[in-house]
Write a protein that holds these residues in place. Sequence first.
Motif, short mmCIF file in Angstrom:
data_model
loop_
_atom_site.label_atom_id
_atom_site.label_comp_id
_atom_site.label_asym_id
_atom_site.label_seq_id
_atom_site.Cartn_x
_atom_site.Cartn_y
_atom_site.Cartn_z
N TYR A 108 42.80 34.89 51.67
CA TYR A 108 43.28 34.07 50.56
C TYR A 108 44.75 34.36 50.33
CZ TYR A 108 43.68 32.10 45.87
OH TYR A 108 44.07 31.36 44.79
N GLY A 146 47.45 33.79 47.44
CA GLY A 146 47.67 33.34 46.07
C GLY A 146 49.16 33.20 45.81
N LYS A 147 49.51 33.14 44.55
CA LYS A 147 50.90 32.94 44.18
C LYS A 147 51.72 34.22 44.39
CE LYS A 147 49.73 31.45 40.02
NZ LYS A 147 48.26 31.35 40.07
N ALA A 148 51.09 35.37 44.20
CA ALA A 148 51.84 36.63 44.24
C ALA A 148 51.38 37.59 45.33
CB ALA A 148 51.74 37.32 42.87
N LYS A 149 50.20 37.33 45.92
CA LYS A 149 49.65 38.28 46.88
C LYS A 149 48.90 37.55 48.00
CE LYS A 149 47.30 40.37 43.53
NZ LYS A 149 47.74 39.59 42.36
N VAL A 170 45.54 38.33 50.52
CA VAL A 170 44.39 39.21 50.69
C VAL A 170 43.88 39.05 52.12
CG1 VAL A 170 42.10 39.81 49.81
CG2 VAL A 170 43.82 38.88 48.24
N HIS A 226 39.35 48.49 41.52
CA HIS A 226 39.13 48.16 42.94
C HIS A 226 40.03 48.98 43.86
CE1 HIS A 226 42.54 44.94 43.54
NE2 HIS A 226 42.98 45.96 42.85
N VAL A 262 42.00 47.95 48.94
CA VAL A 262 41.15 47.85 47.75
C VAL A 262 39.73 47.48 48.17
CG1 VAL A 262 43.14 47.08 46.37
CG2 VAL A 262 41.56 45.36 47.27
N LYS A 263 38.81 47.65 47.23
CA LYS A 263 37.43 47.21 47.48
C LYS A 263 37.38 45.70 47.31
CE LYS A 263 35.45 51.26 45.20
NZ LYS A 263 34.73 51.73 44.00
N VAL A 280 36.01 42.45 45.95
CA VAL A 280 35.14 42.15 44.81
C VAL A 280 34.97 40.64 44.69
CG1 VAL A 280 35.88 44.21 43.53
CG2 VAL A 280 36.98 42.00 43.06
N ILE A 283 35.56 38.09 42.30
CA ILE A 283 36.36 37.99 41.07
C ILE A 283 35.66 37.11 40.04
CG2 ILE A 283 38.50 36.98 40.11
CD1 ILE A 283 39.30 39.49 41.48
N LYS A 295 39.96 31.02 34.71
CA LYS A 295 40.95 31.16 35.77
C LYS A 295 40.78 30.04 36.79
CE LYS A 295 42.31 34.22 39.59
NZ LYS A 295 43.73 33.90 39.61
N GLU A 301 42.17 40.90 35.61
CA GLU A 301 41.04 40.23 36.26
C GLU A 301 40.04 41.31 36.62
OE1 GLU A 301 42.33 37.68 39.48
OE2 GLU A 301 44.06 37.03 38.29
N ASP A 325 42.65 42.94 41.02
CA ASP A 325 43.92 42.22 41.05
C ASP A 325 45.10 43.19 40.92
OD1 ASP A 325 44.96 39.54 41.46
OD2 ASP A 325 45.79 39.73 39.45
P1 ADP Z 1 46.73 33.81 42.03
O1 ADP Z 1 47.68 32.80 42.58
O2 ADP Z 1 45.33 33.28 41.90
O3 ADP Z 1 47.22 34.51 40.78
P2 ADP Z 1 47.37 36.28 43.45
O4 ADP Z 1 48.39 35.99 44.48
O5 ADP Z 1 47.78 36.98 42.20
O6 ADP Z 1 46.58 34.92 43.16
O7 ADP Z 1 46.20 37.16 44.06
C1 ADP Z 1 45.44 36.69 45.13
C2 ADP Z 1 43.98 36.53 44.80
O8 ADP Z 1 43.29 37.74 45.06
C3 ADP Z 1 43.59 36.16 43.36
O9 ADP Z 1 42.74 35.04 43.39
C4 ADP Z 1 42.83 37.38 42.86
O10 ADP Z 1 41.85 37.02 41.94
C5 ADP Z 1 42.24 37.89 44.15
N1 ADP Z 1 41.83 39.30 44.16
C6 ADP Z 1 42.40 40.33 43.50
N2 ADP Z 1 41.78 41.50 43.76
C7 ADP Z 1 40.77 41.20 44.64
C8 ADP Z 1 39.74 41.96 45.29
N3 ADP Z 1 39.64 43.28 45.12
N4 ADP Z 1 38.87 41.31 46.09
C9 ADP Z 1 38.97 39.97 46.27
N5 ADP Z 1 39.92 39.20 45.71
C10 ADP Z 1 40.79 39.80 44.88
#
Ligand code: ADP
Length: 252
Positions: free
Chosen positions: A12, A14-17, A19, A73, A85-86, A88, A90, A127, A183, A196
């Motif tokens: 995945y 996202g906007k800041a990270k 995964v 996590h 991280v573990k 999860v 969400i 969310k 989160e 998160d």
């Molecule tokens: P967003 O654009 O949704 O804010 P981020 O870039 O902040 O996304 O983060 C990426 C995604 O990773 C988010 O959807 C967040 O909920 C998810 N996430 C965070 N921690 C975990 C985890 N331990 N396992 C699975 N997904 C996670």
Amino acid sequence: MTAAYTLGSLIYEGKAKRVFQTDRPELVAVEFKDDATAFNALKKAQLAGKGELNCQISARLFELLEREGVPTHYLGLQGRSWQVVKPVSIVPVEVVIRNVAAGSLCKQMPIAAGTPLEPPLLDLYYKDDAYGDPLLTDARLARLGLLTADQRAELERLAFRVNAVLRAFFAAIGLQLVDFKIELGFTAAGELVVADEISPDTCRLWDLQVADASDRILDKDRFRQDLGGVVEAYGEVLKRVQGACPEPRIYG
Ligand code: ADP
Ligand code: MG
């Protein structure tokens, strides 16, 4: 040193990270990006160094929470802007705790910015960017069927614990924890943990030594309000957090 895992595919972005899967189902790797977004991504920028700063701040805050008995996590750092991280599941509910009125609260209700909120105010938001992360009512949360009553009580209990720990920690390093968003998610074992990130992207932090209402801001509001010095402000937060925390562990 041999890596404890091999990086797999992107699960995945996202906007800041980002995964990533690993070859070990019990681990995922999270990369913190330099992208900054606000107002549901209507406003975007690249801020060199932000990803690393948030990763480093977040690692220390997760370890602090863990020492205080709050499950998270977080497993360890891996390089300057990566965490292991573990994985999860969400809960698609953003949990916001406010100690001082600011931001959307003051746009939606007649409460002046800066008003202390005692007891702290807890708000839940659904969310989902497509819906603009709307405020949830009890009835809407029940209708969505995302959490049992017990799970919701546990989520709120954990959020208030996070607030108590972080608020005292930040106060000791001269920062006021105005509000924050967390989160939470369920691990494979069914445990509800804080997931998160916890960083100046997700917390409002005001410098207690600065009186000016703009100059004291050390969080994402500098970006939202075009105040400049965003990375410098996050750097100041890391400097103080670093001074009060042990070096975070490296995974593996
Ligand atoms: P967003 O654009 O949704 O804010 P981020 O870039 O902040 O996304 O983060 C990426 C995604 O990773 C988010 O959807 C967040 O909920 C998810 N996430 C965070 N921690 C975990 C985890 N331990 N396992 C699975 N997904 C996670
Ligand atoms: Mg996010």
